[in-house]
Design a protein around this motif. Sequence first.
Motif, mmCIF file in Angstrom:
data_model
loop_
_atom_site.group_PDB
_atom_site.id
_atom_site.type_symbol
_atom_site.label_atom_id
_atom_site.label_comp_id
_atom_site.label_asym_id
_atom_site.label_seq_id
_atom_site.Cartn_x
_atom_site.Cartn_y
_atom_site.Cartn_z
ATOM 1 N N ALA A 168 15.463 4.703 61.398
ATOM 2 C CA ALA A 168 15.951 5.019 60.159
ATOM 3 C C ALA A 168 16.137 3.739 59.467
ATOM 4 N N ALA A 169 17.010 2.766 60.022
ATOM 5 C CA ALA A 169 17.341 1.549 59.771
ATOM 6 C C ALA A 169 16.067 0.651 59.152
ATOM 7 N N TRP A 170 14.876 0.834 59.872
ATOM 8 C CA TRP A 170 13.715 0.150 59.512
ATOM 9 C C TRP A 170 13.119 0.636 58.491
ATOM 10 N N MET A 171 13.530 1.463 57.808
ATOM 11 C CA MET A 171 13.002 2.301 56.388
ATOM 12 C C MET A 171 13.649 1.476 55.226
ATOM 13 N N TYR A 187 9.200 6.093 57.694
ATOM 14 C CA TYR A 187 9.853 6.505 58.935
ATOM 15 C C TYR A 187 8.903 6.505 59.999
ATOM 16 N N PHE A 188 7.580 7.240 59.490
ATOM 17 C CA PHE A 188 6.873 7.475 60.545
ATOM 18 C C PHE A 188 5.738 6.355 60.706
ATOM 19 N N GLY A 189 5.527 5.829 62.261
ATOM 20 C CA GLY A 189 4.679 4.863 62.379
ATOM 21 C C GLY A 189 3.354 5.507 62.014
ATOM 22 N N GLU A 190 2.462 4.264 61.773
ATOM 23 C CA GLU A 190 1.092 4.287 61.519
ATOM 24 C C GLU A 190 0.173 3.834 62.657
ATOM 25 N N GLU A 191 -1.226 4.139 62.654
ATOM 26 C CA GLU A 191 -2.036 3.438 63.480
ATOM 27 C C GLU A 191 -2.140 1.901 63.373
ATOM 28 N N LYS A 192 -2.134 1.634 62.242
ATOM 29 C CA LYS A 192 -2.152 0.165 62.026
ATOM 30 C C LYS A 192 -0.784 -0.490 61.700
ATOM 31 N N LEU A 220 12.224 8.004 66.408
ATOM 32 C CA LEU A 220 13.287 8.525 67.352
ATOM 33 C C LEU A 220 12.593 9.405 68.356
ATOM 34 N N GLY A 221 11.912 10.616 67.609
ATOM 35 C CA GLY A 221 11.004 11.487 68.431
ATOM 36 C C GLY A 221 10.097 10.924 69.187
ATOM 37 N N ASP A 222 9.132 9.757 68.433
ATOM 38 C CA ASP A 222 8.403 9.142 69.428
ATOM 39 C C ASP A 222 8.730 8.498 70.894
ATOM 40 N N VAL A 223 9.932 7.866 70.569
ATOM 41 C CA VAL A 223 10.358 7.397 71.905
ATOM 42 C C VAL A 223 10.916 8.333 72.892
ATOM 43 N N ILE A 224 11.544 9.343 72.391
ATOM 44 C CA ILE A 224 12.238 10.558 73.605
ATOM 45 C C ILE A 224 11.004 11.225 73.914
ATOM 46 N N SER A 225 9.952 11.557 73.295
ATOM 47 C CA SER A 225 8.782 12.265 73.785
ATOM 48 C C SER A 225 7.994 11.639 74.506
ATOM 49 N N ALA A 226 7.893 10.286 74.537
ATOM 50 C CA ALA A 226 7.309 9.359 75.226
ATOM 51 C C ALA A 226 7.742 9.383 76.836
ATOM 52 N N LEU A 227 8.914 9.049 76.654
ATOM 53 C CA LEU A 227 9.566 9.012 78.012
ATOM 54 C C LEU A 227 9.787 10.379 78.782
#
Length: 295
Positions: A168-171, A187-192, A220-227
């Motif tokens: 959220a801070a990176w927004m 907030y949501f990452g992109e492929e590029k 944050l969901g990406d990080v948690i889901s990946a782990l």
Amino acid sequence: MKAANAGGSRDPKAYVLGNRELWEQWTPLKAASAQYDLAGFRSGGSRMRALERAEVGAVHGRSLLHLQCHVGVDTLSWARLGARVTGVDFSSEGVATARSLAADIDPTAVFVEADVLDLPAHLDGTYDIVYTSHGVLGWLPDLNRWAEVVAHFTAPGGFVYVFESHPAAWMLDNHVQEPRLKLRYSYFGEEKPLAFEYRSPTAVPDRQISGAEHVWGHSLGDVISALAGAGLRIEFLHEWPFVGWRLLPFMEQGADGWWRLPEGLPAMPLSFSLRASRPPDKPAEERSGPQSDGE
């Protein structure tokens, strides 16, 4: 500093190689800066923050793998707290600096030059603790692969600890000079990745390095889901209203070393910490199930 989505259809590895070239230029400047004060670090002490020490717990006698370790200051801070440490970074300059520090601080420390996503081809074994922190995940194009690597090196019964700036801070728009929060990035990452041109190292703001850095956004969901998808069990997730460096021009540093928003602005998460464990291996008899007597 100008930001834009990277164009074209380049392989992510091409962006990673470009980032590595940039870090090869940045690292000697950072290592020589007053902010890093490597001479002072050589003389003693640990630069590991109290919050991280408390959340990781006792490390004496335990093996610790530090991913994206830069010049090894945090790695060797854990060593001074009693851990048996291995650090990994993709920059040859960073690894060379870390090895030079280790020669004076802890000759048993190991530093490996490798891309984290390719690390199983360069390093054997597992570790009680896998540690990563402070502005590193954005350099990775594939968070699922990162989590697989983390799980691969986490020993049964061990854990990974992550302390990172909050997505959220990176927004927030880091061009705004006055104390005002303005959204600029998704907030949501992109492929590029996003491309930032002519970025100065924060430790040496008066030095301009010609080139572009490419960073990927991860929620944050990406990080948690990946782990979790890699088989690790989330033990805790904490969100914090401070961060480890001046993320925005108007942030203020406290006596504890953390950077915060000035009074009057709404509180928001600026960093997070999480711990995820790998379950212990089951005994052989439990894995094989009940045995038949043949009747």
